[in-house]
Design a protein around this motif. Structure first.
Motif, mmCIF file in Angstrom:
data_model
loop_
_atom_site.group_PDB
_atom_site.id
_atom_site.type_symbol
_atom_site.label_atom_id
_atom_site.label_comp_id
_atom_site.label_asym_id
_atom_site.label_seq_id
_atom_site.Cartn_x
_atom_site.Cartn_y
_atom_site.Cartn_z
ATOM 1 N N GLN A 329 0.851 -1.190 0.000
ATOM 2 C CA GLN A 329 0.000 0.000 0.000
ATOM 3 C C GLN A 329 0.885 1.238 0.000
ATOM 4 N N ASP A 330 0.735 2.037 -1.050
ATOM 5 C CA ASP A 330 1.575 3.215 -1.248
ATOM 6 C C ASP A 330 0.718 4.300 -1.884
ATOM 7 N N PRO A 331 0.239 5.272 -1.122
ATOM 8 C CA PRO A 331 -0.642 6.313 -1.667
ATOM 9 C C PRO A 331 -0.039 7.074 -2.844
ATOM 10 N N GLU A 332 1.283 7.198 -2.884
ATOM 11 C CA GLU A 332 1.937 7.909 -3.983
ATOM 12 C C GLU A 332 2.334 6.974 -5.123
ATOM 13 N N ASP A 333 2.193 5.666 -4.903
ATOM 14 C CA ASP A 333 2.357 4.657 -5.950
ATOM 15 C C ASP A 333 3.711 4.732 -6.654
ATOM 16 N N PHE A 334 4.797 4.787 -5.875
ATOM 17 C CA PHE A 334 6.133 4.799 -6.483
ATOM 18 C C PHE A 334 6.973 3.594 -6.051
ATOM 19 N N THR A 335 6.353 2.582 -5.474
ATOM 20 C CA THR A 335 7.115 1.416 -5.006
ATOM 21 C C THR A 335 6.851 0.173 -5.861
ATOM 22 N N SER A 336 6.325 0.384 -7.054
ATOM 23 C CA SER A 336 6.136 -0.732 -7.983
ATOM 24 C C SER A 336 6.716 -0.348 -9.334
ATOM 25 N N MET A 337 6.878 -1.334 -10.188
ATOM 26 C CA MET A 337 7.475 -1.111 -11.498
ATOM 27 C C MET A 337 6.803 -2.053 -12.486
ATOM 28 N N SER A 338 6.544 -1.571 -13.700
ATOM 29 C CA SER A 338 5.929 -2.425 -14.710
ATOM 30 C C SER A 338 6.503 -2.119 -16.089
ATOM 31 N N VAL A 339 6.521 -3.135 -16.932
ATOM 32 C CA VAL A 339 7.000 -3.019 -18.307
ATOM 33 C C VAL A 339 5.982 -3.708 -19.205
ATOM 34 N N ARG A 340 5.650 -3.066 -20.322
ATOM 35 C CA ARG A 340 4.686 -3.675 -21.253
ATOM 36 C C ARG A 340 5.223 -3.586 -22.677
ATOM 37 N N PHE A 341 5.104 -4.700 -23.381
ATOM 38 C CA PHE A 341 5.488 -4.756 -24.778
ATOM 39 C C PHE A 341 4.249 -4.923 -25.655
ATOM 40 N N GLU A 342 4.312 -4.353 -26.845
ATOM 41 C CA GLU A 342 3.241 -4.527 -27.816
ATOM 42 C C GLU A 342 3.870 -4.664 -29.180
ATOM 43 N N THR A 343 3.453 -5.696 -29.892
ATOM 44 C CA THR A 343 4.034 -6.019 -31.201
ATOM 45 C C THR A 343 5.554 -6.066 -31.159
ATOM 46 N N GLY A 344 6.069 -6.550 -30.052
ATOM 47 C CA GLY A 344 7.497 -6.812 -29.949
ATOM 48 C C GLY A 344 8.361 -5.654 -29.538
ATOM 49 N N VAL A 345 7.810 -4.471 -29.290
ATOM 50 C CA VAL A 345 8.609 -3.325 -28.876
ATOM 51 C C VAL A 345 8.066 -2.774 -27.559
ATOM 52 N N LEU A 346 8.919 -2.014 -26.886
ATOM 53 C CA LEU A 346 8.514 -1.414 -25.622
ATOM 54 C C LEU A 346 7.371 -0.435 -25.846
ATOM 55 N N GLN A 347 6.283 -0.661 -25.125
ATOM 56 C CA GLN A 347 5.119 0.191 -25.243
ATOM 57 C C GLN A 347 4.946 1.090 -24.024
ATOM 58 N N GLU A 348 5.222 0.529 -22.840
ATOM 59 C CA GLU A 348 5.005 1.295 -21.608
ATOM 60 C C GLU A 348 6.017 0.879 -20.553
ATOM 61 N N TYR A 349 6.500 1.851 -19.814
ATOM 62 C CA TYR A 349 7.462 1.599 -18.742
ATOM 63 C C TYR A 349 7.113 2.548 -17.593
ATOM 64 N N ILE A 350 6.749 1.966 -16.467
ATOM 65 C CA ILE A 350 6.400 2.746 -15.281
ATOM 66 C C ILE A 350 7.339 2.323 -14.159
ATOM 67 N N ARG A 351 7.982 3.299 -13.509
ATOM 68 C CA ARG A 351 8.959 2.947 -12.497
ATOM 69 C C ARG A 351 9.129 4.095 -11.496
ATOM 70 N N PRO A 352 9.734 3.777 -10.330
ATOM 71 C CA PRO A 352 10.071 4.840 -9.381
ATOM 72 C C PRO A 352 11.178 5.732 -9.938
ATOM 73 N N MET A 353 11.134 7.004 -9.566
ATOM 74 C CA MET A 353 12.240 7.920 -9.860
ATOM 75 C C MET A 353 13.000 8.250 -8.586
ATOM 76 N N VAL A 354 12.836 7.401 -7.583
ATOM 77 C CA VAL A 354 13.571 7.523 -6.325
ATOM 78 C C VAL A 354 14.024 6.135 -5.887
ATOM 79 N N THR A 355 15.100 6.091 -5.137
ATOM 80 C CA THR A 355 15.515 4.863 -4.468
ATOM 81 C C THR A 355 15.104 4.959 -3.005
ATOM 82 N N VAL A 356 14.987 3.815 -2.364
ATOM 83 C CA VAL A 356 14.531 3.754 -0.976
ATOM 84 C C VAL A 356 15.655 3.212 -0.103
ATOM 85 N N ASP A 357 15.979 3.938 0.943
ATOM 86 C CA ASP A 357 17.040 3.516 1.856
ATOM 87 C C ASP A 357 16.511 3.507 3.283
ATOM 88 N N PRO A 358 17.004 2.570 4.130
ATOM 89 C CA PRO A 358 16.595 2.570 5.543
ATOM 90 C C PRO A 358 17.109 3.809 6.255
#
Length: 445
Positions: A329-358
């Motif tokens: 559960q992440d209200p800002e939704d930056f702790t997941s990552m997804s990649v989608r291909f369509e017709t063999g090429v990259l169609q969508e890429y969603i990712r965090p723009m931050v790293t997480v450190d303790p």
């Protein structure tokens, strides 16, 4: 002095000046620093993460030991990863297709993977003695290891259909595992939710103690990603959208920075006119293509694991883990990552723009008070059965994970990681929030 003499003098001066410039150019040594081309190339496409092995990304969610009608799970989640690493040394042989039957004789270990995989993915996890073997096109989301005397076998069970793959394992490879099964201190009792043999959802019988934590985020550089995602980064224009998000676009594809710059959404529309060969991906192809793509720019900036692979849409989703548990559960939704291909090429890429450190967790709070005691599996089962918020038949999984809470109301880069129970319905994870009311009314243990 006549005109001819003046012309001769001027010509001599010009020739001498020309010779002087030529000599100066020949002897000029530019004071330039030597550039390490290899390092320069890495910097241009490296966002600061690591390369990940496919095996590690498929670490099982649970390892359940069945002893007759009683179920046990490891009482320390680190044991799951240790067992999984040893599994990767098991050499499989005598692979065949059999009727879907769950083994019951002897000691049986159930390995629950995070998503449904094709049988070809087995080759990414285990060594197989026959290198030229073509595995039949079956799927699996769990494996059963059967230890019976000197024989050992493994079966890969599909959530659908009536067939499964089976293989033999050299029993000498399982010595450590057999020793652990006999060590009661490593296990705690689990129950099977709703006693449903089809879904096979397991919950710890007793209460569970999980550590709270604090994390801090650090921004990922944007330029390397622009170089990765756009064919010609020099033509990319950046402008602010009306909602405050920042867009980078080359007029064909776009990369938006959302959630206050903590998340990136890249979209590359593929039209019918695109000269691309249509490719139908299976789950192994999606997995390998996506991991290769992310590894090429060192995109695993935090501990990620595969969460879901959808061959129909050609996409894969990764969840961020902390202390061996997923952030669900992440209200800002930056702790997941997804990649989608369509017709063999990259169609969508969603990712965090931050790293997480303790971060230094609750410095003024004792270590004992940083532990959260979560309800028992028995209580969770009672809550789900009695609450109108849940449709028991639609539940596909139940687990303990983390919820992320900003310490500054969304404007801070410091977050509390709070452990909680979650239920999965229709592919979405939701926190189970009505536990206390059930406990207060005596509805659970």
């Amino acid at each position: 002095m006549n005109k001819e003499s003046i012309k001769t003098i001027i010509l001599v001066i010009l020739v001498a000046f020309s010779l002087f410039l030529t000599l100066a150019l020949w002897n000029y040594q530019p004071n330039l620093e030597t550039v390490n081309q290899e390092e320069g190339l890495i910097e241009e496409t490296n966002i600061g993460g690591t390369e990940e092995d496919i095996r590690a990304l498929l670490t099982p969610e649970k390892v359940i030991y069945h002893d007759g009608g009683t179920h046990y799970g490891y009482n320390n989640r680190e044991y799951i990863e240790e067992t999984y690493r040893r599994m990767q040394t098991w050499s499989l042989f005598n692979i065949s297709v059999s009727e879907k039957v769950i083994p019951s004789e002897g000691d049986v270990l159930e390995i629950v993977f995070p998503t449904t995989l094709t049988s070809a993915t087995i080759q990414n996890i285990f060594p197989i003695e026959s290198q030229n073997l073509t595995l039949p096109p079956l799927s699996f989301d769990r494996a059963f290891v059967q230890l019976s005397g000197e024989e050992a076998g493994i079966r890969f069970m599909s959530p659908e259909g009536d067939r499964m793959l089976q293989a033999s394992i050299n029993s000498e490879s399982l010595t450590q595992l057999q020793s652990e099964i006999g060590n009661a201190s490593m296990w705690q009792e689990y129950l099977m939710f709703d006693e449903d043999e089809e879904r096979r959802i397991y919950l710890p019988q007793d209460t569970v103690e999980v550590t709270k934590d604090v994390i801090v985020t650090e921004t990922i550089p944007l330029k390397p990603l622009k170089n990765v995602l756009f064919s010609d980064p020099t033509v990319v224009k950046q402008f602010r959208l009306s909602n405050g998000d920042l867009r980078n676009s080359d007029s064909l594809s776009r990369m938006d920075l959302v959630a206050g710059g903590k998340k990136m959404q890249y979209l590359n529309p593929v039209t019918e006119q695109s000269e691309v060969t249509t490719t139908t991906f299976n789950t192994r192809e999606i997995l390998m293509e996506s991991v290769t793509f992310i590894n090429n720019h060192y995109g695993f900036t935090d501990p990620f694991r595969v969460h879901n692979i959808r061959s129909t849409y050609g996409d894969i989703q990764f969840s961020m883990y902390f202390n061996e548990r997923p952030i669900l559960q992440d209200p800002e939704d930056f702790t997941s990552m997804s990649v989608r291909f369509e017709t063999g090429v990259l169609q969508e890429y969603i990712r965090p723009m931050v790293t997480v450190d303790p971060y230094q967790s609750y410095p003024n709070v004792s270590e004992e008070n940083q532990i959260t005691e979560l309800a028992s599996g028995e209580t969770i089962e009672t809550v789900i059965e009695n609450s109108p918020r849940y449709n028991k038949d639609e539940i596909t999984d139940i687990m303990i994970g983390y919820k992320l809470i900003s310490q500054g109301g969304g404007f801070s880069n410091y977050y509390d990681l709070i452990p909680a129970w979650f239920v999965q319905q229709n592919g979405a994870w939701k926190e189970i929030t009505d536990i206390d009311s059930v406990v207060q009314t005596g509805g659970g243990a």
